[in-house]
Write an enzyme that holds these catalytic residues in place. Structure first.
Site, PDB file in Angstrom:
ATOM      1  N   ASP A 373       0.823  -1.202   0.000  1.00 50.07           N
ATOM      2  CA  ASP A 373       0.000   0.000   0.000  1.00 50.07           C
ATOM      3  C   ASP A 373       0.862   1.259   0.000  1.00 50.07           C
ATOM      4  OD1 ASP A 373      -2.857   0.676  -0.045  1.00 50.07           O
ATOM      5  OD2 ASP A 373      -2.375   1.836   1.746  1.00 50.07           O
ATOM      6  N   THR A 499     -12.802   8.171 -11.861  1.00 49.33           N
ATOM      7  CA  THR A 499     -11.735   7.636 -11.020  1.00 49.33           C
ATOM      8  C   THR A 499     -12.095   6.294 -10.388  1.00 49.33           C
ATOM      9  OG1 THR A 499     -10.097   8.235  -9.344  1.00 49.33           O
ATOM     10  CG2 THR A 499     -12.398   8.815  -8.878  1.00 49.33           C
TER      11      THR A 499
END
Ligand code: NAG
Ligand code: NAG
Ligand code: NAG
Length: 509
Positions: A373, A499
């Protein structure tokens, strides 16, 4: 989807006589059967997750894929169902599409027990419905016979926007992001973030264009206007690169902290996408994206010491550079590729590919084949237990979570569609296989805690709705036949993805 990192810690062209859109042939496409089999394998994974969601979680927002429970993190309106709609459509999954349309016709967007995020609600629910409407009234109109349910998507999109629009009723027109739709109050914040302010304009403009009512477009473009002409000058440390927060009272920038990371990310993404949506109306947005892209190459490019061939983006604040990045940031390669392709700028395409290769390296070097991440490459900050890893990989892991994010696969998809090179398609496949092997449970797909541990460490009991909207869609489209909704090289796009990977029909005026 982007911007929330802070919270976590077909129309076939298969025939050999038809030209491939990249003007290349079999060497690029590979054996057709193989690609078709891979597309089918992604459909299998989608169906697995969809069946688990239907069995244990529908009509709640998301499945808890370890305990077979459910959550309502997105106001309880069935986020996974609405987010899955455009993926089910491009996969031709009529059963799922009809189930979702039925569900959407019953949602009451005026009621929720929880606070509402203007940004999250826009990119998942509003965009999911608008995309469904564009696809089902356009290239996928064969899929559904009940046109009332299709028209209803636009009605419900308007209903939702009418519930949300009071958020823009501030002195400046910069909206509050966190609102209470029952009391029509906000959380009283004094500033709003760059991404959550600047990632509304595509959806709200599309809604206006479909309804022939400018009110929604005007609200979102007024908010955006402060981001396009930043004040004071400290809010724009490099041309086009702006700070992270604006004051809701007057639209002035509250800081000059620059990055493409979560919280800032999709503001830059939408600048060029608005130009794709309508080059006539949004030329200024394009000019701002070009400035930002040029400044990014000049000021934020960073190469890790042990592997100088890799390119990452650093962030900048007040004279200091921070050598760390995020999975969320990895949409950047796709943005440079889209902009470079649409504007005919080979330098942007080349830089986009450098970024794509950097993000691939974060997947390539871990035990699971999935990237972390967040990571860093500051030689002064290498954790003592990662020295060997850093020397070999070129980065160290800050957070080893994988929460089913799409950005790396998304940029591989753009790289494949725009260059036609098979290696980028193979990278999508490798990532998909790794996610399927590491995250899959009996009912769906779970986030994992450590991508550099065997089996991903342990499973985290959550399946974000963007698994359906994004990971499954980009993995599928990479291997599927050409179609109107696919990203096209050059100025051939008839759809542009929001998005959250919901394709919206571009406006030809
Ligand atoms: C929203 O406002 C209503 C009405 O004032 C209140 O009952 C409710 O608790 C509020 N919701 C949240 C999440 O604060
Ligand atoms: C990493 O990249 C190398 C070189 O391209 C490739 O041979 C290898 O299979 C990749 N490993 C993974 C786990 O993707
Ligand atoms: C995904 O995982 C399932 C269950 O283990 C397996 O049957 C399937 O073949 C996998 N798909 C791919 C493409 O690896």
């Amino acid at each position: 989807m982007r911007a929330t990192s802070l919270l976590l810690a077909a129309v076939g062209l298969a025939g050999s006589t038809v030209a491939h859109p990249f003007g290349e042939t079999e060497a690029v496409l590979g054996p057709q059967l193989q690609s078709q089999e891979k597309a089918d394998a992604v459909k299998e994974a989608f169906q697995h997750a969809w069946d688990g969601y239907m069995k244990y979680a529908f009509p709640h927002d998301e499945l808890h894929p370890v305990s077979n429970g459910y959550g309502d993190s997105r106001n309880g309106w069935g986020a996974s169902a609405v987010d899955a709609l455009s993926t089910a459509i491009v996969m031709g999954n009529a059963d799922a599409v009809n189930t979702i349309l039925d569900h959407i016709s019953k949602i009451d967007y005026t009621r929720t027990p929880d606070g509402v995020s203007l940004f999250e609600t826009t990119i998942r629910y509003l965009a999911g419905m608008l995309s469904g409407y564009d696809l089902l009234t356009g290239p996928a109109s064969d899929l559904v016979s009940n046109t009332e349910n299709v028209d209803n998507l636009l009605t419900q999109a308007k209903n939702l926007a009418d519930v949300l629009k009071f958020a823009f009723s501030t002195d400046s027109g910069v909206p509050y992001n966190n609102i209470n739709i029952t009391s029509k109050a906000s959380d009283g914040a004094t500033t709003n973030g760059l991404a959550v302010t600047g990632t509304l304009v595509l959806e709200w403009t599309r809604l206006s264009d479909l309804l022939g009512d400018d009110v929604y477009a005007e609200l979102s473009q007024k908010a955006e206007s402060y981001l396009l002409a930043p004040q004071p000058s400290s809010g724009e440390p490099f041309p086009g690169l702006v700070g992270s927060n604006v004051y809701i009272s007057n639209g002035e920038f509250a800081d000059g902290a620059v990055s493409w990371n979560g919280g800032d990310d999709s503001f830059y993404e939408y600048l060029i996408k608005m130009y794709v949506y309508d080059p006539k109306r949004f030329e200024t947005y394009k000019d701002r994206w070009v400035l930002a892209a040029e400044s990014t190459i000049k000021h934020l490019t960073s190469h890790p010491k042990p592997r100088p061939e890799l390119t990452f983006l650093s962030s900048y604040n007040n004279g200091n550079y921070d050598l760390s990045s995020q999975h969320l940031t990895c949409f950047d390669g796709g943005s440079f590729l889209l902009g470079g392709s649409v504007l005919g700028r080979q330098d942007f395409i080349d830089f986009g590919l450098d970024l794509v290769h950097g993000c691939e390296a974060t997947y390539n070097q871990t035990l699971t084949g999935i990237g972390p991440d967040s990571w860093g490459w500051d030689p002064k900050k290498v954790p003592s237990d990662q020295k060997d890893f850093y020397e070999r990989a070129g980065f160290y892991i800050n957070s080893g979570y994988y929460v089913l994010r799409p950005e790396v696969i998304e940029s591989f998809y753009y790289a494949y569609r725009i260059t036609g090179r098979a290696v980028y398609r193979d990278w999508v496949w490798n990532a998909f296989v790794a996610i399927n092997a590491t995250c899959r449970t009996d009912s769906g797909f779970a986030a994992v805690t450590n991508v550099n541990a065997k089996n991903g460490g342990s499973k985290d009991d959550n399946q974000e709705s963007f698994l359906f909207a994004e990971v499954m869609k980009y993995s599928y489209l990479t291997h599927a036949d050409d179609a109107e909704w696919q990203v096209q090289p050059g100025d051939g796009n008839t759809f542009v993805f929001n998005t959250e990977a919901h394709p919206m029909r571009v406006k030809h005026t």
